[in-house]
Design a protein around this motif. Structure first.
Motif, short mmCIF file in Angstrom:
data_model
loop_
_atom_site.label_atom_id
_atom_site.label_comp_id
_atom_site.label_asym_id
_atom_site.label_seq_id
_atom_site.Cartn_x
_atom_site.Cartn_y
_atom_site.Cartn_z
N LYS A 221 53.37 12.51 29.40
CA LYS A 221 52.90 13.38 30.48
C LYS A 221 53.91 13.47 31.60
CE LYS A 221 49.21 13.83 33.93
NZ LYS A 221 47.92 13.30 34.42
N TYR A 222 54.42 12.34 32.07
CA TYR A 222 55.30 12.34 33.23
C TYR A 222 56.75 12.66 32.87
CZ TYR A 222 51.44 10.39 35.89
OH TYR A 222 50.23 10.21 36.51
N SER A 223 57.10 12.64 31.60
CA SER A 223 58.47 12.99 31.22
C SER A 223 58.60 14.45 30.82
CB SER A 223 58.92 12.11 30.04
OG SER A 223 58.10 12.32 28.91
N SER A 224 57.51 15.19 30.89
CA SER A 224 57.58 16.62 30.56
C SER A 224 58.35 17.35 31.66
CB SER A 224 56.17 17.20 30.43
OG SER A 224 55.47 17.04 31.64
N PRO A 225 59.11 18.38 31.32
CA PRO A 225 59.88 19.10 32.34
C PRO A 225 58.97 19.87 33.30
CG PRO A 225 60.02 20.22 30.22
CD PRO A 225 59.32 18.91 29.97
N PHE A 226 59.34 19.84 34.57
CA PHE A 226 58.61 20.56 35.61
C PHE A 226 57.15 20.14 35.67
CE2 PHE A 226 61.74 23.64 33.73
CZ PHE A 226 62.73 23.41 34.67
N TYR A 227 56.95 18.82 35.80
CA TYR A 227 55.58 18.31 35.94
C TYR A 227 55.09 18.54 37.37
CZ TYR A 227 51.76 15.03 36.57
OH TYR A 227 50.55 14.47 36.89
N PHE A 228 53.91 19.12 37.52
CA PHE A 228 53.30 19.40 38.81
C PHE A 228 52.16 18.42 39.04
CE2 PHE A 228 55.43 23.33 37.88
CZ PHE A 228 55.81 23.85 39.11
N PRO A 229 52.31 17.48 39.98
CA PRO A 229 51.20 16.57 40.26
C PRO A 229 50.08 17.29 41.00
CG PRO A 229 52.99 16.18 41.79
CD PRO A 229 53.49 17.19 40.81
N VAL A 230 48.91 16.70 40.96
CA VAL A 230 47.77 17.24 41.71
C VAL A 230 48.08 17.09 43.21
CG1 VAL A 230 45.29 16.99 42.10
CG2 VAL A 230 46.25 16.55 39.83
N PHE A 270 58.47 23.16 45.79
CA PHE A 270 57.30 22.40 46.25
C PHE A 270 57.30 20.94 45.79
CE2 PHE A 270 55.86 26.82 46.32
CZ PHE A 270 55.30 26.89 47.58
N VAL A 271 57.84 20.64 44.63
CA VAL A 271 57.74 19.29 44.08
C VAL A 271 59.03 18.51 44.26
CG1 VAL A 271 57.26 17.96 42.00
CG2 VAL A 271 56.03 20.09 42.42
N LEU A 272 60.15 19.13 44.00
CA LEU A 272 61.44 18.42 44.01
C LEU A 272 61.77 17.76 45.35
CD1 LEU A 272 63.99 17.62 42.50
CD2 LEU A 272 64.97 19.84 43.13
#
Length: 287
Positions: A221-230, A270-272
């Motif tokens: 889950k966390y190694s997927s590209p462009f992961y967007f957390p809640v 937004f995430v990076l």
């Protein structure tokens, strides 16, 4: 980053529950930044793990209907229940749990073993005695209350109150002892002999296998590209996934690359930045 957003949500929700608005009028209740964050985060969290979305769904419905729940309302009681469920879920072996900050070989088998024991042993026992618990609780509450639906009732005799209290205590004791007997009888720990060669399998091979599966799902889950957390996962849903559905309906497959670039741009904006700041603090501890 996922855990940071979760803890901010829990702290904000606990603050709203402990310090509710003084007014009971729905139109006069304040709905500031905290209420907006709770509403957005709870909605975004319902899109995550299906096994953990119930308390977030309850909070979203309560705040969407009553803006900010106040004591005496059903929404306030449901919000309290949701907080308790959220706190309990922090110990469950799911990807968004803080237990993954600890060594997986030590914590995941224990968490999986306790969850498996609760769902396989405790839940059937509790459901078996549930009718008895409900009836005894109702009889006890009816004996202790003097008013029912604005109707003044004669107080129940002290003997009846004592009897129903004893009956309720007996049912609770019976449930606890049956639960303990079921747990001890169905224990799967290896008795005697040499212990497991791998620490993953110290409770049983089945629990070890389930723990490994949880660990693999978390890493994937966390190694997927462009992961967007809640709650940032709402951005790709609204701006990428839903428009993609309409594009596929109109057979515009050449736009697929554009949506991929849009998703990358959203993640970069937004995430990076926040993830880089958090990574800096994380790496600072290793200096």
């Amino acid at each position: 980053m996922n855990l940071l957003m979760l803890f901010v949500y829990l702290v904000t929700l606990a603050y709203c529950v402990m310090y509710p608005p003084e007014t009971t009028s729905l139109g006069d209740r304040p709905f500031g930044f905290g209420g907006v964050y709770i509403l957005i985060y709870s909605l975004a969290a319902t899109l995550g793990e299906p096994a953990t979305c119930l308390p977030f769904l309850l909070v979203f419905l309560c705040f969407a209907i009553s803006r900010s729940p106040v004591p005496g309302e059903t929404s306030y009681s449901l919000t309290l229940l949701a907080i308790l469920l959220n706190i309990l879920q922090l110990h469950l072996p799911y990807p968004s749990s803080p237990i993954h900050l600890l060594p997986p070989r030590d914590i995941l088998p224990l968490s999986t073993f306790l969850l498996d024991g609760f769902t396989a042993i405790s839940v059937p026992v509790i459901l078996f005695f549930a009718p008895l618990l409900i009836i005894s609780s109702y009889l006890l509450s009816s004996a202790l209350v003097d008013t029912f639906l604005t109707i003044n009732l004669k107080p129940a005799p002290m003997e009846a109150r004592t009897m129903f209290l004893s009956f309720c205590a007996f049912v609770l004791l019976l449930t606890i002892t049956s639960l303990a007997f079921a747990i001890l009888s169905s224990s799967q720990l290896t008795q005697g002999g040499s212990g497991p060669t791998d620490s993953w399998d110290r409770y049983s091979s089945r629990v070890g296998l389930q723990s490994r599966r949880v660990f693999v799902r978390t890493v994937a889950k966390y190694s997927s590209p462009f992961y967007f957390p809640v709650p940032f996962n709402l951005l790709p849903l609204i701006l990428v996934r839903i428009p993609q559905v309409f594009v596929l309906l109109f057979r515009k497959s050449e736009w697929a690359t554009s949506f991929k670039k849009l998703e990358m741009a959203l993640w970069s904006v937004f995430v990076l930045p926040l993830s880089c700041v958090l990574a800096g603090f994380w790496l600072w501890g290793y200096v």
